[in-house]
Design a protein around this motif. Structure first.
Motif, PDB file in Angstrom:
ATOM      1  N   GLU A  82     -16.945   9.721  -5.806  1.00  0.00           N
ATOM      2  CA  GLU A  82     -17.605  11.019  -5.878  1.00  0.00           C
ATOM      3  C   GLU A  82     -16.957  12.013  -4.931  1.00  0.00           C
ATOM      4  OE1 GLU A  82     -21.716  10.478  -5.087  1.00  0.00           O
ATOM      5  OE2 GLU A  82     -22.095   9.277  -6.888  1.00  0.00           O
ATOM      6  N   GLY A  83     -16.949  13.274  -5.350  1.00  0.00           N
ATOM      7  CA  GLY A  83     -16.459  14.333  -4.482  1.00  0.00           C
ATOM      8  C   GLY A  83     -15.318  15.100  -5.117  1.00  0.00           C
ATOM      9  N   ASP A  84     -15.371  16.415  -5.001  1.00  0.00           N
ATOM     10  CA  ASP A  84     -14.304  17.263  -5.527  1.00  0.00           C
ATOM     11  C   ASP A  84     -13.101  17.298  -4.607  1.00  0.00           C
ATOM     12  OD1 ASP A  84     -15.759  17.972  -7.793  1.00  0.00           O
ATOM     13  OD2 ASP A  84     -16.759  19.627  -6.752  1.00  0.00           O
ATOM     14  N   ASN A  85     -13.325  17.112  -3.303  1.00  0.00           N
ATOM     15  CA  ASN A  85     -12.261  17.223  -2.314  1.00  0.00           C
ATOM     16  C   ASN A  85     -12.151  15.891  -1.563  1.00  0.00           C
ATOM     17  OD1 ASN A  85     -11.991  20.136  -2.839  1.00  0.00           O
ATOM     18  ND2 ASN A  85     -13.995  20.249  -1.861  1.00  0.00           N
ATOM     19  N   LEU A  86     -11.082  15.170  -1.866  1.00  0.00           N
ATOM     20  CA  LEU A  86     -10.931  13.825  -1.329  1.00  0.00           C
ATOM     21  C   LEU A  86      -9.556  13.622  -0.715  1.00  0.00           C
ATOM     22  CD1 LEU A  86     -12.484  11.749  -4.271  1.00  0.00           C
ATOM     23  CD2 LEU A  86     -13.560  12.248  -2.071  1.00  0.00           C
ATOM     24  N   GLY A  87      -9.524  12.957   0.427  1.00  0.00           N
ATOM     25  CA  GLY A  87      -8.283  12.441   0.956  1.00  0.00           C
ATOM     26  C   GLY A  87      -8.061  11.053   0.385  1.00  0.00           C
ATOM     27  N   VAL A  88      -6.803  10.727   0.107  1.00  0.00           N
ATOM     28  CA  VAL A  88      -6.471   9.410  -0.450  1.00  0.00           C
ATOM     29  C   VAL A  88      -5.581   8.679   0.548  1.00  0.00           C
ATOM     30  CG1 VAL A  88      -5.473   8.142  -2.372  1.00  0.00           C
ATOM     31  CG2 VAL A  88      -6.571  10.357  -2.783  1.00  0.00           C
ATOM     32  N   TYR A  89      -6.027   7.507   0.965  1.00  0.00           N
ATOM     33  CA  TYR A  89      -5.275   6.663   1.893  1.00  0.00           C
ATOM     34  C   TYR A  89      -4.589   5.567   1.096  1.00  0.00           C
ATOM     35  CZ  TYR A  89      -4.299   3.442   5.765  1.00  0.00           C
ATOM     36  OH  TYR A  89      -3.683   2.609   6.653  1.00  0.00           O
ATOM     37  N   LEU A  90      -3.274   5.432   1.284  1.00  0.00           N
ATOM     38  CA  LEU A  90      -2.486   4.390   0.633  1.00  0.00           C
ATOM     39  C   LEU A  90      -1.851   3.505   1.703  1.00  0.00           C
ATOM     40  CD1 LEU A  90      -0.493   6.663  -1.849  1.00  0.00           C
ATOM     41  CD2 LEU A  90      -2.685   5.550  -2.276  1.00  0.00           C
ATOM     42  N   GLN A  91      -1.848   2.189   1.483  1.00  0.00           N
ATOM     43  CA  GLN A  91      -1.238   1.283   2.458  1.00  0.00           C
ATOM     44  C   GLN A  91      -0.572   0.109   1.736  1.00  0.00           C
ATOM     45  OE1 GLN A  91      -3.343   0.184   6.164  1.00  0.00           O
ATOM     46  NE2 GLN A  91      -3.065  -1.955   5.557  1.00  0.00           N
ATOM     47  N   VAL A  92       0.635  -0.205   2.191  1.00  0.00           N
ATOM     48  CA  VAL A  92       1.354  -1.390   1.696  1.00  0.00           C
ATOM     49  C   VAL A  92       1.794  -2.204   2.906  1.00  0.00           C
ATOM     50  CG1 VAL A  92       3.297  -2.262   0.361  1.00  0.00           C
ATOM     51  CG2 VAL A  92       2.216  -0.106  -0.304  1.00  0.00           C
ATOM     52  N   THR A  93       1.418  -3.471   2.939  1.00  0.00           N
ATOM     53  CA  THR A  93       1.912  -4.366   3.984  1.00  0.00           C
ATOM     54  C   THR A  93       2.805  -5.428   3.353  1.00  0.00           C
ATOM     55  OG1 THR A  93       0.192  -6.080   3.886  1.00  0.00           O
ATOM     56  CG2 THR A  93      -0.309  -4.074   5.150  1.00  0.00           C
ATOM     57  N   ARG A  94       3.497  -6.182   4.195  1.00  0.00           N
ATOM     58  CA  ARG A  94       4.375  -7.232   3.670  1.00  0.00           C
ATOM     59  C   ARG A  94       3.582  -8.336   2.977  1.00  0.00           C
ATOM     60  NH1 ARG A  94       9.419  -7.455   4.855  1.00  0.00           N
ATOM     61  NH2 ARG A  94       9.139  -6.366   6.824  1.00  0.00           N
ATOM     62  N   GLY A  95       2.314  -8.439   3.309  1.00  0.00           N
ATOM     63  CA  GLY A  95       1.472  -9.454   2.689  1.00  0.00           C
ATOM     64  C   GLY A  95       1.309 -10.685   3.565  1.00  0.00           C
ATOM     65  N   ALA A  96       0.678 -11.695   3.020  1.00  0.00           N
ATOM     66  CA  ALA A  96       0.350 -12.898   3.788  1.00  0.00           C
ATOM     67  C   ALA A  96       1.483 -13.929   3.701  1.00  0.00           C
ATOM     68  CB  ALA A  96      -0.936 -13.512   3.266  1.00  0.00           C
ATOM     69  N   SER A  97       1.618 -14.687   4.774  1.00  0.00           N
ATOM     70  CA  SER A  97       2.540 -15.826   4.780  1.00  0.00           C
ATOM     71  C   SER A  97       1.822 -17.015   5.400  1.00  0.00           C
ATOM     72  CB  SER A  97       3.815 -15.505   5.555  1.00  0.00           C
ATOM     73  OG  SER A  97       3.526 -15.209   6.903  1.00  0.00           O
ATOM     74  N   GLU A  98       2.299 -18.196   5.097  1.00  0.00           N
ATOM     75  CA  GLU A  98       1.604 -19.406   5.563  1.00  0.00           C
ATOM     76  C   GLU A  98       1.721 -19.596   7.066  1.00  0.00           C
ATOM     77  OE1 GLU A  98       3.016 -22.738   3.384  1.00  0.00           O
ATOM     78  OE2 GLU A  98       2.234 -22.021   1.442  1.00  0.00           O
ATOM     79  N   VAL A  99       2.831 -19.149   7.639  1.00  0.00           N
ATOM     80  CA  VAL A  99       3.084 -19.372   9.058  1.00  0.00           C
ATOM     81  C   VAL A  99       3.196 -18.029   9.767  1.00  0.00           C
ATOM     82  CG1 VAL A  99       4.682 -20.373  10.730  1.00  0.00           C
ATOM     83  CG2 VAL A  99       4.307 -21.514   8.524  1.00  0.00           C
ATOM     84  N   ARG A 100       2.572 -17.927  10.934  1.00  0.00           N
ATOM     85  CA  ARG A 100       2.723 -16.726  11.745  1.00  0.00           C
ATOM     86  C   ARG A 100       4.005 -16.861  12.559  1.00  0.00           C
ATOM     87  NH1 ARG A 100       2.546 -14.693  16.670  1.00  0.00           N
ATOM     88  NH2 ARG A 100       1.708 -12.579  17.002  1.00  0.00           N
ATOM     89  N   GLN A 101       4.979 -16.044  12.243  1.00  0.00           N
ATOM     90  CA  GLN A 101       6.229 -16.019  12.990  1.00  0.00           C
ATOM     91  C   GLN A 101       6.778 -14.599  12.973  1.00  0.00           C
ATOM     92  OE1 GLN A 101       8.997 -18.589  10.974  1.00  0.00           O
ATOM     93  NE2 GLN A 101       8.974 -17.390   9.087  1.00  0.00           N
ATOM     94  N   HIS A 102       7.606 -14.279  13.978  1.00  0.00           N
ATOM     95  CA  HIS A 102       8.093 -12.917  14.086  1.00  0.00           C
ATOM     96  C   HIS A 102       9.074 -12.555  12.974  1.00  0.00           C
ATOM     97  CE1 HIS A 102       6.110 -12.958  17.917  1.00  0.00           C
ATOM     98  NE2 HIS A 102       6.522 -11.739  18.207  1.00  0.00           N
ATOM     99  N   GLY A 103       9.884 -13.485  12.546  1.00  0.00           N
ATOM    100  CA  GLY A 103      10.843 -13.195  11.488  1.00  0.00           C
ATOM    101  C   GLY A 103      10.169 -12.941  10.154  1.00  0.00           C
ATOM    102  N   TYR A 104      10.755 -12.057   9.341  1.00  0.00           N
ATOM    103  CA  TYR A 104      10.207 -11.787   8.015  1.00  0.00           C
ATOM    104  C   TYR A 104      10.215 -13.070   7.180  1.00  0.00           C
ATOM    105  CZ  TYR A 104      11.244  -6.807   9.006  1.00  0.00           C
ATOM    106  OH  TYR A 104      11.310  -5.559   9.551  1.00  0.00           O
TER     107      TYR A 104
END
Length: 285
Positions: A82-104
């Motif tokens: 709803e609303g005539d005047n709206l801000g639109v927020y867009l976001q893209v992340t690399r997504g999830a991986s099984e292991v937390r590590q600094h390298g992509y």
């Protein structure tokens, strides 16, 4: 009920779920954009999508959609909220991986998230109705890749909070040479003797879409000399006018800097002409 877009689906905001292993959550590893829409008309849609693509390239994240697909998602999202005047927020992340590590990770599926929020309606520019800002200034303590519109905004957030604690609405950021680069969530312009200045694009500032539109409009009309060149905090304090620019602020006059007024402490005549021109031509971008 607010409807959001998440990974191909439109759903209620409270139903949206993202993995805690998402690298956007763990590392702030993503790109975002905010664009305004007034009664279905956008300001700077193409430049916003281009800047998002540039940011994704910098982070080596594959863009999950082309411009046409992004535009359709944005239109559908607006239609569902709803609303005539709206801000639109867009976001893209690399997504999830099984292991937390600094390298992509070698394999990951980007997470795509978008939502809307209400923004003020377009108003005629007048000195009396101008939304003015009181700001402080401080040394810029953020990272050295500020040209990337990353979701890693901790440095900006801390500078913004610093201004808030001081009773101000924004914080101007100053580099090691004493030059004003930008603000914690805005670009900065200075007016002195009918010349308009703003810092040049480099790694110290975000290439603001509103900044670019303002520069193009001002140069197209040729009434004022416009320079992309550094200026110091001392020069800013002695300016005839100072402005903030952003997608949600448009062109906003600064009337106080570090507790002292800029000129007479009111929105100035050059701002009035600039905002009037911006209102007239902004939907062409």
């Amino acid at each position: 009920m607010s409807i959001v877009f998440l990974n191909g689906d439109f759903l209620a905001a409270e139903e949206a779920k993202i993995s805690p292993m998402d690298r956007g959550f763990l590392f702030g590893e993503g790109i975002y954009e905010v664009l305004p829409s007034y009664q279905g008309k956008f300001i700077g849609l193409a430049p916003h999508l281009k800047r998002m693509q540039n940011g994704l390239n910098e982070l080596d994240i594959a863009n999950p959609m082309n411009d046409g697909q992004w535009q359709q998602v944005i239109l559908d999202l607006i239609a569902k909220n709803e609303g005539d005047n709206l801000g639109v927020y867009l976001q893209v992340t690399r997504g999830a991986s099984e292991v937390r590590q600094h390298g992509y990770p070698q394999q990951s599926q980007p997470t795509v998230f978008a939502f809307t929020f209400t923004i003020d309606a377009v108003k005629d520019a007048t000195i009396e109705s101008a939304k003015t800002y009181e700001v402080s200034a401080t040394q810029d303590l953020r990272w050295q890749r500020c040209h990337i519109k990353s979701t890693s905004l901790l440095g900006n957030v801390m500078h913004y909070q610093q201004a808030k604690v001081q009773g101000c609405q924004e914080m101007l950021l100053v580099n090691g040479k004493g030059e004003v680069t930008e603000a914690s969530s805005s670009n900065v312009f200075m007016v002195k003797d009918d010349v308009i200045y703003t810092a040049p694009l480099d790694n110290q500032i975000l290439p603001g879409v509103t900044r670019a539109i303002v520069l193009d409009i001002l140069r197209s009309h040729g009434q004022y000399k416009v320079l992309e060149t550094p200026f110091t905090l001392e020069q800013a304090a002695a300016a005839d006018e100072l402005w903030l620019t952003s997608s949600t602020k448009e062109i906003a006059p600064i009337v106080m800097l570090n507790g002292k007024p800029i000129a007479d402490g009111k929105a100035g005549p050059v701002w009035l002409q600039a905002q009037t021109l911006f209102n007239q031509y902004k939907f062409l971008y």
